[in-house]
Scaffold this motif. Sequence first.
Motif, PDB file in Angstrom:
ATOM      1  N   GLY A  15       6.641  10.147   1.762  1.00  0.00           N
ATOM      2  CA  GLY A  15       7.257  10.842   0.644  1.00  0.00           C
ATOM      3  C   GLY A  15       7.809   9.929  -0.432  1.00  0.00           C
ATOM      4  N   GLU A  16       7.946   8.660  -0.110  1.00  0.00           N
ATOM      5  CA  GLU A  16       8.467   7.716  -1.094  1.00  0.00           C
ATOM      6  C   GLU A  16       7.350   7.166  -1.989  1.00  0.00           C
ATOM      7  OE1 GLU A  16      12.444   6.131   1.224  1.00  0.00           O
ATOM      8  OE2 GLU A  16      10.671   4.854   1.197  1.00  0.00           O
ATOM      9  N   SER A  17       7.752   6.288  -2.901  1.00  0.00           N
ATOM     10  CA  SER A  17       6.812   5.750  -3.882  1.00  0.00           C
ATOM     11  C   SER A  17       6.766   4.227  -3.826  1.00  0.00           C
ATOM     12  CB  SER A  17       7.219   6.176  -5.293  1.00  0.00           C
ATOM     13  OG  SER A  17       7.198   7.574  -5.439  1.00  0.00           O
ATOM     14  N   LEU A  18       5.645   3.697  -4.267  1.00  0.00           N
ATOM     15  CA  LEU A  18       5.461   2.259  -4.425  1.00  0.00           C
ATOM     16  C   LEU A  18       4.601   2.027  -5.658  1.00  0.00           C
ATOM     17  CD1 LEU A  18       4.582   0.560  -0.980  1.00  0.00           C
ATOM     18  CD2 LEU A  18       6.511   0.035  -2.476  1.00  0.00           C
ATOM     19  N   ARG A  19       4.787   0.867  -6.255  1.00  0.00           N
ATOM     20  CA  ARG A  19       3.957   0.495  -7.408  1.00  0.00           C
ATOM     21  C   ARG A  19       3.312  -0.846  -7.117  1.00  0.00           C
ATOM     22  NH1 ARG A  19       3.491   2.089 -12.687  1.00  0.00           N
ATOM     23  NH2 ARG A  19       2.819   0.518 -14.209  1.00  0.00           N
ATOM     24  N   LEU A  20       1.993  -0.884  -7.195  1.00  0.00           N
ATOM     25  CA  LEU A  20       1.237  -2.125  -7.037  1.00  0.00           C
ATOM     26  C   LEU A  20       0.829  -2.648  -8.401  1.00  0.00           C
ATOM     27  CD1 LEU A  20      -1.178  -1.180  -4.098  1.00  0.00           C
ATOM     28  CD2 LEU A  20       1.144  -2.095  -3.986  1.00  0.00           C
ATOM     29  N   SER A  21       0.847  -3.951  -8.529  1.00  0.00           N
ATOM     30  CA  SER A  21       0.402  -4.579  -9.772  1.00  0.00           C
ATOM     31  C   SER A  21      -0.568  -5.704  -9.456  1.00  0.00           C
ATOM     32  CB  SER A  21       1.592  -5.140 -10.551  1.00  0.00           C
ATOM     33  OG  SER A  21       2.455  -4.115 -10.953  1.00  0.00           O
ATOM     34  N   GLN A  81       0.528   3.315  -9.458  1.00  0.00           N
ATOM     35  CA  GLN A  81       1.745   4.014  -9.088  1.00  0.00           C
ATOM     36  C   GLN A  81       1.395   4.987  -7.967  1.00  0.00           C
ATOM     37  OE1 GLN A  81       4.978   3.624 -10.134  1.00  0.00           O
ATOM     38  NE2 GLN A  81       5.504   5.129  -8.551  1.00  0.00           N
ATOM     39  N   MET A  82       1.995   4.783  -6.815  1.00  0.00           N
ATOM     40  CA  MET A  82       1.687   5.612  -5.655  1.00  0.00           C
ATOM     41  C   MET A  82       2.888   6.466  -5.312  1.00  0.00           C
ATOM     42  SD  MET A  82      -0.362   2.828  -3.313  1.00  0.00           S
ATOM     43  CE  MET A  82       1.079   1.811  -3.053  1.00  0.00           C
ATOM     44  N   GLU A  88      -1.187   8.134   6.261  1.00  0.00           N
ATOM     45  CA  GLU A  88      -2.606   7.806   6.162  1.00  0.00           C
ATOM     46  C   GLU A  88      -2.933   6.931   4.949  1.00  0.00           C
ATOM     47  OE1 GLU A  88      -1.228  10.847   6.561  1.00  0.00           O
ATOM     48  OE2 GLU A  88      -2.339  12.386   5.420  1.00  0.00           O
ATOM     49  N   ASP A  89      -1.967   6.664   4.090  1.00  0.00           N
ATOM     50  CA  ASP A  89      -2.165   5.721   2.994  1.00  0.00           C
ATOM     51  C   ASP A  89      -1.952   4.281   3.448  1.00  0.00           C
ATOM     52  OD1 ASP A  89      -0.494   8.073   0.877  1.00  0.00           O
ATOM     53  OD2 ASP A  89      -2.655   7.673   0.955  1.00  0.00           O
ATOM     54  N   THR A  90      -1.505   4.101   4.675  1.00  0.00           N
ATOM     55  CA  THR A  90      -1.281   2.762   5.204  1.00  0.00           C
ATOM     56  C   THR A  90      -2.583   1.981   5.236  1.00  0.00           C
ATOM     57  OG1 THR A  90       0.607   3.444   6.552  1.00  0.00           O
ATOM     58  CG2 THR A  90      -0.566   1.451   7.227  1.00  0.00           C
ATOM     59  N   ALA A  91      -2.566   0.815   4.602  1.00  0.00           N
ATOM     60  CA  ALA A  91      -3.770  -0.011   4.501  1.00  0.00           C
ATOM     61  C   ALA A  91      -3.429  -1.301   3.759  1.00  0.00           C
ATOM     62  CB  ALA A  91      -4.878   0.733   3.757  1.00  0.00           C
ATOM     63  N   THR A 119       2.496  -0.091   4.030  1.00  0.00           N
ATOM     64  CA  THR A 119       2.728   0.617   5.283  1.00  0.00           C
ATOM     65  C   THR A 119       3.651   1.793   5.026  1.00  0.00           C
ATOM     66  OG1 THR A 119       2.514  -1.452   6.535  1.00  0.00           O
ATOM     67  CG2 THR A 119       3.525   0.418   7.660  1.00  0.00           C
ATOM     68  N   VAL A 120       3.203   2.974   5.438  1.00  0.00           N
ATOM     69  CA  VAL A 120       3.985   4.194   5.248  1.00  0.00           C
ATOM     70  C   VAL A 120       4.340   4.745   6.625  1.00  0.00           C
ATOM     71  CG1 VAL A 120       4.087   6.449   4.169  1.00  0.00           C
ATOM     72  CG2 VAL A 120       2.702   4.632   3.133  1.00  0.00           C
ATOM     73  N   SER A 121       5.620   4.813   6.910  1.00  0.00           N
ATOM     74  CA  SER A 121       6.061   5.320   8.205  1.00  0.00           C
ATOM     75  C   SER A 121       6.360   6.814   8.114  1.00  0.00           C
ATOM     76  CB  SER A 121       7.310   4.571   8.667  1.00  0.00           C
ATOM     77  OG  SER A 121       8.374   4.795   7.769  1.00  0.00           O
ATOM     78  N   SER A 122       6.171   7.495   9.223  1.00  0.00           N
ATOM     79  CA  SER A 122       6.382   8.955   9.238  1.00  0.00           C
ATOM     80  C   SER A 122       7.815   9.311   9.596  1.00  0.00           C
ATOM     81  CB  SER A 122       5.426   9.595  10.244  1.00  0.00           C
ATOM     82  OG  SER A 122       5.618   9.027  11.518  1.00  0.00           O
TER      83      SER A 122
END
Length: 122
Positions: A15-21, A81-82, A88-91, A119-122
Amino acid sequence: QVQLVESGGGLVQAGESLRLSCAASGSIFTINAMGWYRQAPGNQRELVATITSGGVTNYADSVKGRFIISRDNAKKTVSLQMNSLKPEDTAVYFCYAYLLPIRQKMTWDDYWGQGTQVTVSS
């Protein structure tokens, strides 16, 4: 030599967000497409999102409506922006660019970053 360097990965809860650059550097004449791919353990590398120099975007169905790709042509950067992240987005997420490097034989080539873990934890 051309380099793609990613940043922004990490561990978050569902449910949280991350931003990759990602920043491209080196002897680059021009960049066509840039984007992001990901690879989970035991899986093949898959497309997440791409964006052309003209701003045309393409998303995997699994991330549509949650992820937003953008780019700055002048700075040779691409961001992802994620939002509403799922386990399942863990990769490992890889930056990608299809570009024309400055060298004796100038041909279009694919370039990849080293990858950043999400890594996205449940």
